[in-house]
Scaffold this active site. Structure first.
Site, PDB file in Angstrom:
ATOM      1  N   ASP A  88      37.742  39.213  25.293  1.00  0.00           N
ATOM      2  CA  ASP A  88      37.093  40.073  26.283  1.00  0.00           C
ATOM      3  C   ASP A  88      37.638  41.495  26.226  1.00  0.00           C
ATOM      4  O   ASP A  88      38.844  41.690  26.099  1.00  0.00           O
ATOM      5  CB  ASP A  88      37.409  39.532  27.690  1.00  0.00           C
ATOM      6  CG  ASP A  88      36.179  39.058  28.423  1.00  0.00           C
ATOM      7  OD1 ASP A  88      35.047  39.394  28.012  1.00  0.00           O
ATOM      8  OD2 ASP A  88      36.354  38.331  29.425  1.00  0.00           O
ATOM      9  N   GLU A 187      26.006  34.665  33.777  1.00  0.00           N
ATOM     10  CA  GLU A 187      26.879  34.102  34.809  1.00  0.00           C
ATOM     11  C   GLU A 187      26.182  34.034  36.167  1.00  0.00           C
ATOM     12  O   GLU A 187      25.590  35.021  36.642  1.00  0.00           O
ATOM     13  CB  GLU A 187      28.158  34.957  34.929  1.00  0.00           C
ATOM     14  CG  GLU A 187      29.109  34.403  35.998  1.00  0.00           C
ATOM     15  CD  GLU A 187      30.548  34.856  35.853  1.00  0.00           C
ATOM     16  OE1 GLU A 187      30.885  35.535  34.874  1.00  0.00           O
ATOM     17  OE2 GLU A 187      31.352  34.518  36.749  1.00  0.00           O
TER      18      GLU A 187
END
Ligand code: KIV
Length: 275
Positions: A88, A187
């Site tokens: 990330d 998400e």
């Protein structure tokens, strides 16, 4: 001749090719030991910036730095040999310009030797994703709930709760796909929207709290193992390791306090001399 079978690590193109194929199995990991276990069963290991909350007890992922990501990315690479490792990009390391994003991503790829990076944001990040992808940086995008935006969105709530809000998330997914992302994390969105997006774009969707309508799923390892104190409502627990670990620590502490723990005699094969 070596009898050892050569293990080829999965690449971003391998994951991209899984669209409409076998579901993509993904979990997070931040260190070598769990990476070794996750690697046996997963296609993708994400070194998520969730490490800020899980490992460091932070309230959000905002304070996570590039150095933290690189250190743990390196550890996960050492612990794994099969899965694609995606690291990330933390908040503040890629949003200012495409050049800033490339410099940060290049550091991550060079210093960890991972296979791809992930960044948050849809249409607003499309130009950056194109810039990175054209320069040899495989990008996993992340739309829907984007936790790094916590200070502007106010809470970690599910996104696209009203049908009227769907178009913006669909547009984000299309934009990152057209820009060259090899996959996209979706998400905390409702199943019908996840299904719609998955049917609309040619790259795999990897859901987290977005249903089995996606091309794969990712969860935070500690959440699904029952180790995290606070877990999003959508997470299914596949283990309850917290109480087991606590019981072991309690037993150890009791033995040390009562001097009842075993000595090294059985290891060294000798008896301690009596005084
Ligand atoms: O940081 C992370 O672990 C993530 C997953 C929740 C997708 O971004």
């Amino acid at each position: 001749m070596s009898t050892q079978q050569e293990i080829r690590r999965l690449t971003a193109p391998d994951i991209r090719a899984r669209k409409n194929g076998d579901p993509i199995v993904a979990l997070t990991s931040y260190h070598a030991h769990t990476a070794r276990l996750v690697d046996k069963y997963c296609d993708v290991i994400l070194v998520g910036d969730s490490l800020g909350m899980v490992m460091h007890g932070l309230e959000t992922t905002v304070p996570v730095t590039l150095e933290m990501m690189i250190l743990q990315g390196h550890a996960v690479m050492r612990g794994s040999q099969h899965a694609l490792v995606v690291v990330d990009m933390p908040f503040g390391s890629y949003e200012a310009s495409k050049e800033q994003a490339f410099a940060s991503a290049a550091r991550v790829l060079k210093e960890t030797t991972c296979g791809a990076i992930k960044l948050e944001g849809g249409a607003r990040m499309a130009e950056t994703i194109r810039f990175l992808a054209e320069r040899g940086v495989p990008v996993m995008a992340h739309v829907g709930l984007t936790p790094q935006a916590i200070n502007t969105i106010g809470s970690f709530r599910a996104q696209g709760r009203e049908e009227a809000d769907w178009a913006a998330i669909e547009n984000d997914a299309k934009a990152v796909s057209e820009a060259g992302a090899f996959s996209v994390v979706i998400e905390a969105v409702a199943e019908p929207l996840a299904r719609k997006i998955t049917g609309q774009i040619p790259i795999p969707t990897i859901g987290i709290g977005a249903s089995s309508a996606c091309d794969g799923q990712i969860l935070v390892l500690e959440d699904m193992l029952g180790l995290s104190p606070r877990v999003p409502k959508f997470v299914k627990r596949y283990g309850d390791l917290g109480p087991g670990i606590e019981a072991a620590i309690k037993g150890y502490a009791a033995e040390v306090r009562s001097r009842a723990f075993p000595g090294p005699d059985h290891v060294y094969g000798m008896k301690a001399k009596k005084p």
